[in-house]
Design a protein around this motif. Structure first.
Motif, PDB file in Angstrom:
ATOM      1  N   GLU A 273       0.858  -1.181   0.000  1.00  0.00           N
ATOM      2  CA  GLU A 273       0.000   0.000   0.000  1.00  0.00           C
ATOM      3  C   GLU A 273       0.895   1.232   0.000  1.00  0.00           C
ATOM      4  OE1 GLU A 273      -3.453   0.636   2.874  1.00  0.00           O
ATOM      5  OE2 GLU A 273      -2.070   2.245   3.485  1.00  0.00           O
ATOM      6  N   ILE A 274       0.561   2.213  -0.834  1.00  0.00           N
ATOM      7  CA  ILE A 274       1.328   3.449  -0.924  1.00  0.00           C
ATOM      8  C   ILE A 274       0.367   4.626  -0.781  1.00  0.00           C
ATOM      9  CG2 ILE A 274       2.867   4.854  -2.344  1.00  0.00           C
ATOM     10  CD1 ILE A 274       3.625   2.272  -3.855  1.00  0.00           C
ATOM     11  N   VAL A 275       0.685   5.543   0.129  1.00  0.00           N
ATOM     12  CA  VAL A 275      -0.079   6.778   0.284  1.00  0.00           C
ATOM     13  C   VAL A 275       0.854   7.936  -0.045  1.00  0.00           C
ATOM     14  CG1 VAL A 275      -1.392   8.241   1.843  1.00  0.00           C
ATOM     15  CG2 VAL A 275      -1.551   5.746   2.056  1.00  0.00           C
ATOM     16  N   LEU A 276       0.461   8.743  -1.033  1.00  0.00           N
ATOM     17  CA  LEU A 276       1.276   9.872  -1.496  1.00  0.00           C
ATOM     18  C   LEU A 276       0.673  11.182  -1.013  1.00  0.00           C
ATOM     19  CD1 LEU A 276       2.255   9.318  -5.253  1.00  0.00           C
ATOM     20  CD2 LEU A 276       3.804   9.699  -3.343  1.00  0.00           C
ATOM     21  N   ASP A 277       1.510  12.042  -0.442  1.00  0.00           N
ATOM     22  CA  ASP A 277       1.058  13.378  -0.061  1.00  0.00           C
ATOM     23  C   ASP A 277       0.646  14.170  -1.294  1.00  0.00           C
ATOM     24  OD1 ASP A 277       1.719  12.763   2.536  1.00  0.00           O
ATOM     25  OD2 ASP A 277       3.658  13.806   2.477  1.00  0.00           O
ATOM     26  N   ALA A 278      -0.177  15.180  -1.107  1.00  0.00           N
ATOM     27  CA  ALA A 278      -0.592  16.046  -2.212  1.00  0.00           C
ATOM     28  C   ALA A 278       0.638  16.633  -2.900  1.00  0.00           C
ATOM     29  CB  ALA A 278      -1.489  17.160  -1.696  1.00  0.00           C
ATOM     30  N   GLY A 279       0.702  16.481  -4.237  1.00  0.00           N
ATOM     31  CA  GLY A 279       1.797  17.038  -5.017  1.00  0.00           C
ATOM     32  C   GLY A 279       3.091  16.271  -4.953  1.00  0.00           C
ATOM     33  N   ALA A 280       3.144  15.182  -4.201  1.00  0.00           N
ATOM     34  CA  ALA A 280       4.397  14.445  -4.026  1.00  0.00           C
ATOM     35  C   ALA A 280       4.682  13.540  -5.220  1.00  0.00           C
ATOM     36  CB  ALA A 280       4.343  13.611  -2.754  1.00  0.00           C
ATOM     37  N   THR A 281       5.997  13.308  -5.453  1.00  0.00           N
ATOM     38  CA  THR A 281       6.464  12.372  -6.471  1.00  0.00           C
ATOM     39  C   THR A 281       7.435  11.401  -5.819  1.00  0.00           C
ATOM     40  OG1 THR A 281       6.252  13.983  -8.280  1.00  0.00           O
ATOM     41  CG2 THR A 281       7.726  12.114  -8.645  1.00  0.00           C
ATOM     42  N   VAL A 282       7.254  10.118  -6.076  1.00  0.00           N
ATOM     43  CA  VAL A 282       8.156   9.113  -5.539  1.00  0.00           C
ATOM     44  C   VAL A 282       8.621   8.204  -6.675  1.00  0.00           C
ATOM     45  CG1 VAL A 282       6.308   7.487  -4.921  1.00  0.00           C
ATOM     46  CG2 VAL A 282       8.499   7.382  -3.721  1.00  0.00           C
ATOM     47  N   ARG A 283       9.918   7.916  -6.687  1.00  0.00           N
ATOM     48  CA  ARG A 283      10.500   6.998  -7.664  1.00  0.00           C
ATOM     49  C   ARG A 283      10.957   5.750  -6.913  1.00  0.00           C
ATOM     50  NH1 ARG A 283      11.985  12.172  -9.350  1.00  0.00           N
ATOM     51  NH2 ARG A 283      11.282  12.629 -11.475  1.00  0.00           N
TER      52      ARG A 283
ATOM     53  N   ILE B 137      -3.284  -0.052  -8.581  1.00  0.00           N
ATOM     54  CA  ILE B 137      -4.723   0.146  -8.450  1.00  0.00           C
ATOM     55  C   ILE B 137      -4.954   1.353  -7.548  1.00  0.00           C
ATOM     56  CG2 ILE B 137      -6.928  -0.842  -7.737  1.00  0.00           C
ATOM     57  CD1 ILE B 137      -5.712  -3.606  -8.172  1.00  0.00           C
ATOM     58  N   VAL B 138      -5.626   2.371  -8.071  1.00  0.00           N
ATOM     59  CA  VAL B 138      -5.852   3.605  -7.322  1.00  0.00           C
ATOM     60  C   VAL B 138      -7.077   3.441  -6.425  1.00  0.00           C
ATOM     61  CG1 VAL B 138      -6.295   6.080  -7.475  1.00  0.00           C
ATOM     62  CG2 VAL B 138      -4.819   4.968  -9.171  1.00  0.00           C
ATOM     63  N   ASP B 139      -6.886   3.692  -5.147  1.00  0.00           N
ATOM     64  CA  ASP B 139      -8.022   3.660  -4.218  1.00  0.00           C
ATOM     65  C   ASP B 139      -8.678   5.027  -4.127  1.00  0.00           C
ATOM     66  OD1 ASP B 139      -9.742   2.895  -1.984  1.00  0.00           O
ATOM     67  OD2 ASP B 139      -8.376   4.105  -0.785  1.00  0.00           O
ATOM     68  N   GLU B 140      -7.891   6.059  -3.923  1.00  0.00           N
ATOM     69  CA  GLU B 140      -8.451   7.403  -3.859  1.00  0.00           C
ATOM     70  C   GLU B 140      -7.402   8.400  -4.336  1.00  0.00           C
ATOM     71  OE1 GLU B 140      -9.526   7.883   0.232  1.00  0.00           O
ATOM     72  OE2 GLU B 140      -7.479   8.281   0.889  1.00  0.00           O
ATOM     73  N   GLY B 141      -7.878   9.531  -4.847  1.00  0.00           N
ATOM     74  CA  GLY B 141      -6.978  10.556  -5.348  1.00  0.00           C
ATOM     75  C   GLY B 141      -6.751  10.435  -6.842  1.00  0.00           C
ATOM     76  N   THR B 142      -5.883  11.288  -7.375  1.00  0.00           N
ATOM     77  CA  THR B 142      -5.521  11.279  -8.791  1.00  0.00           C
ATOM     78  C   THR B 142      -4.025  11.058  -8.907  1.00  0.00           C
ATOM     79  OG1 THR B 142      -5.330  13.690  -8.747  1.00  0.00           O
ATOM     80  CG2 THR B 142      -7.416  12.753  -9.517  1.00  0.00           C
ATOM     81  N   LEU B 143      -3.628  10.309  -9.901  1.00  0.00           N
ATOM     82  CA  LEU B 143      -2.254   9.812  -9.976  1.00  0.00           C
ATOM     83  C   LEU B 143      -1.744   9.857 -11.404  1.00  0.00           C
ATOM     84  CD1 LEU B 143      -0.008   8.237  -8.299  1.00  0.00           C
ATOM     85  CD2 LEU B 143      -1.075   6.168  -9.178  1.00  0.00           C
ATOM     86  N   GLU B 144      -0.449  10.150 -11.552  1.00  0.00           N
ATOM     87  CA  GLU B 144       0.250   9.932 -12.813  1.00  0.00           C
ATOM     88  C   GLU B 144       1.273   8.832 -12.590  1.00  0.00           C
ATOM     89  OE1 GLU B 144       2.009  13.360 -14.556  1.00  0.00           O
ATOM     90  OE2 GLU B 144       0.112  14.116 -15.349  1.00  0.00           O
ATOM     91  N   LEU B 145       1.267   7.857 -13.481  1.00  0.00           N
ATOM     92  CA  LEU B 145       2.180   6.711 -13.412  1.00  0.00           C
ATOM     93  C   LEU B 145       3.137   6.784 -14.584  1.00  0.00           C
ATOM     94  CD1 LEU B 145       3.093   3.864 -12.472  1.00  0.00           C
ATOM     95  CD2 LEU B 145       1.164   2.935 -13.759  1.00  0.00           C
ATOM     96  N   GLU B 146       4.433   6.693 -14.284  1.00  0.00           N
ATOM     97  CA  GLU B 146       5.459   6.716 -15.319  1.00  0.00           C
ATOM     98  C   GLU B 146       6.272   5.443 -15.255  1.00  0.00           C
ATOM     99  OE1 GLU B 146       7.921  10.132 -14.956  1.00  0.00           O
ATOM    100  OE2 GLU B 146       6.264  11.563 -14.991  1.00  0.00           O
ATOM    101  N   GLY B 147       6.496   4.862 -16.431  1.00  0.00           N
ATOM    102  CA  GLY B 147       7.334   3.680 -16.506  1.00  0.00           C
ATOM    103  C   GLY B 147       8.803   4.004 -16.643  1.00  0.00           C
TER     104      GLY B 147
ATOM    105  N   THR C 221      -4.900  17.665  -4.906  1.00  0.00           N
ATOM    106  CA  THR C 221      -4.670  18.585  -3.785  1.00  0.00           C
ATOM    107  C   THR C 221      -4.861  17.901  -2.434  1.00  0.00           C
ATOM    108  OG1 THR C 221      -6.986  19.292  -3.921  1.00  0.00           O
ATOM    109  CG2 THR C 221      -5.360  20.589  -5.143  1.00  0.00           C
ATOM    110  N   SER C 222      -5.100  16.606  -2.449  1.00  0.00           N
ATOM    111  CA  SER C 222      -5.174  15.814  -1.222  1.00  0.00           C
ATOM    112  C   SER C 222      -4.382  14.534  -1.425  1.00  0.00           C
ATOM    113  CB  SER C 222      -6.633  15.510  -0.867  1.00  0.00           C
ATOM    114  OG  SER C 222      -7.264  14.793  -1.911  1.00  0.00           O
ATOM    115  N   SER C 223      -4.216  13.741  -0.396  1.00  0.00           N
ATOM    116  CA  SER C 223      -3.400  12.539  -0.498  1.00  0.00           C
ATOM    117  C   SER C 223      -4.032  11.537  -1.466  1.00  0.00           C
ATOM    118  CB  SER C 223      -3.221  11.895   0.881  1.00  0.00           C
ATOM    119  OG  SER C 223      -4.466  11.477   1.398  1.00  0.00           O
ATOM    120  N   ALA C 224      -3.186  10.704  -2.035  1.00  0.00           N
ATOM    121  CA  ALA C 224      -3.635   9.646  -2.946  1.00  0.00           C
ATOM    122  C   ALA C 224      -3.178   8.305  -2.381  1.00  0.00           C
ATOM    123  CB  ALA C 224      -3.051   9.855  -4.344  1.00  0.00           C
ATOM    124  N   ARG C 225      -4.041   7.307  -2.491  1.00  0.00           N
ATOM    125  CA  ARG C 225      -3.712   5.978  -1.959  1.00  0.00           C
ATOM    126  C   ARG C 225      -3.882   4.942  -3.054  1.00  0.00           C
ATOM    127  NH1 ARG C 225      -6.604   4.761   3.422  1.00  0.00           N
ATOM    128  NH2 ARG C 225      -8.455   4.894   2.098  1.00  0.00           N
TER     129      ARG C 225
END
Length: 311
Positions: A172-182, A194-204, A235-239
């Motif tokens: 499970e990954i929870v991302l802060d608003a505006g955060a990017t993790v590699r 699989i996105v549970d909540e929020g909006t996400l961009e996925l890059e390969g 603008t809110s966390s994504a899970r």
């Protein structure tokens, strides 16, 4: 590396009080991601209106069930005597192997029910293994505006002690608003987000443009990547859940709650379950403690045509 987006479809979860779930595995597009073969996303459901979850004793063969909650509580009982509560952030892993039955019921103190139900296909060498049950509570790890809980496999230095029959990743990954993790990942794995909540961009890859994923969508990435980049564009966390594993490499036959290797396997499993509806069976046992003693979920009718294997 192209991201394949799989849209969920709504299906009723079986039982007297059916609840609607959003399913992204299996679909016509894709049957498996590694050994992950089933993904249901549900809630948040107001239990006072929906009635919650009440799935009577039902069978499984040839797979493992992975229960993961975001909110609420589910009572698990199975035919090998396991009695456990499924709670947020805690892994409940049930190995069906040669045959098991279990019930799942949301508890009276649950107000909102919200989570994922996942299945893992067992390889041919392990599909008749002895049924078992395991519980694990992973620690949370913070990294670059993200909080991770690795419940299967390894990621970002966190390693789950839970043994699996094929290499797997579940987190499970929870991302802060505006955060990017590699995240560094195993390049031999295929992956799904699989996105549970929020909006996400996925890059390969670091150079590619991100692919937008909305709530309940699954983004698939083929093997060959050593890094996955996740960006929260809201603008809110994504899970989300990150699933992965090497391509399974075997054909499977999936029907209802059974997994086998041929149509004949499924016919045999169904017959054994139906024959034991009244008093239980040697293969699937009996679930003690369910609220309606003696009741078991009947199997649906088999299709008129042969059930085809899936790659």
């Amino acid at each position: 590396m192209t991201v394949e987006v799989i849209d969920p479809r709504e299906v009723p979860l079986g039982g007297p009080r059916a609840m609607t779930v959003r399913r992204t595995l299996p679909t016509k597009q894709r049957t498996l991601i590694g050994a992950w073969c089933f993904a249901d996303h549900y809630g948040p459901d107001d239990v006072s209106r929906s009635g919650g979850m009440d799935v009577p004793p039902h069978p499984h063969t040839g797979l493992q069930t992975v229960s993961w909650l975001f909110s609420g509580e589910i009572e698990h009982r199975d035919s090998i005597g396991s009695h456990a509560m499924v709670r947020p952030g805690e892994l409940n892993l049930m190995t069906a192997g040669r045959g098991i039955s279990h019930s799942e019921v949301s508890t009276p103190n649950t107000a909102l029910l919200h989570g994922m139900q996942l299945w893992v296909a067992l390889p041919a060498a392990a599909r008749f293994t002895k049924p078992s049950f395991e519980h694990y509570v992973p620690d949370a790890k913070s990294i670059d505006g993200a909080e991770l809980r690795v419940f299967l496999g390894s990621l970002a230095g966190e390693v789950s002690p839970v043994d699996t029959f094929t290499p797997l990743l579940g987190a499970e990954i929870v991302l802060d608003a505006g955060a990017t993790v590699r995240l560094d990942v195993d390049s031999s794995f295929e992956h799904g987000i699989i996105v549970d909540e929020g909006t996400l961009e996925l890059e390969g890859t670091l150079e590619s443009e991100g692919t937008a994923l909305a709530r309940a969508e699954l983004g698939y990435l083929a093997p060959g990547l050593a890094t996955i980049t996740l960006r929260n564009t809201g603008t809110s966390s994504a899970r989300m859940l990150l699933l992965g594993g090497p391509p399974f490499g075997e054909q499977v036959v999936m029907w209802w709650n059974f997994m086998g290797r041929s149509h004949e396997d499924i016919v045999e499993y169904r017959a054994a379950w139906q024959a034991g509806l009244a008093n239980g069976s040697e293969q699937f046992g009996v679930v003690d403690g369910y609220s309606k003693p003696g009741f078991r979920l009947p199997a649906p009718e088999l299709p008129n045509s042969r059930i085809k294997p899936r790659a």
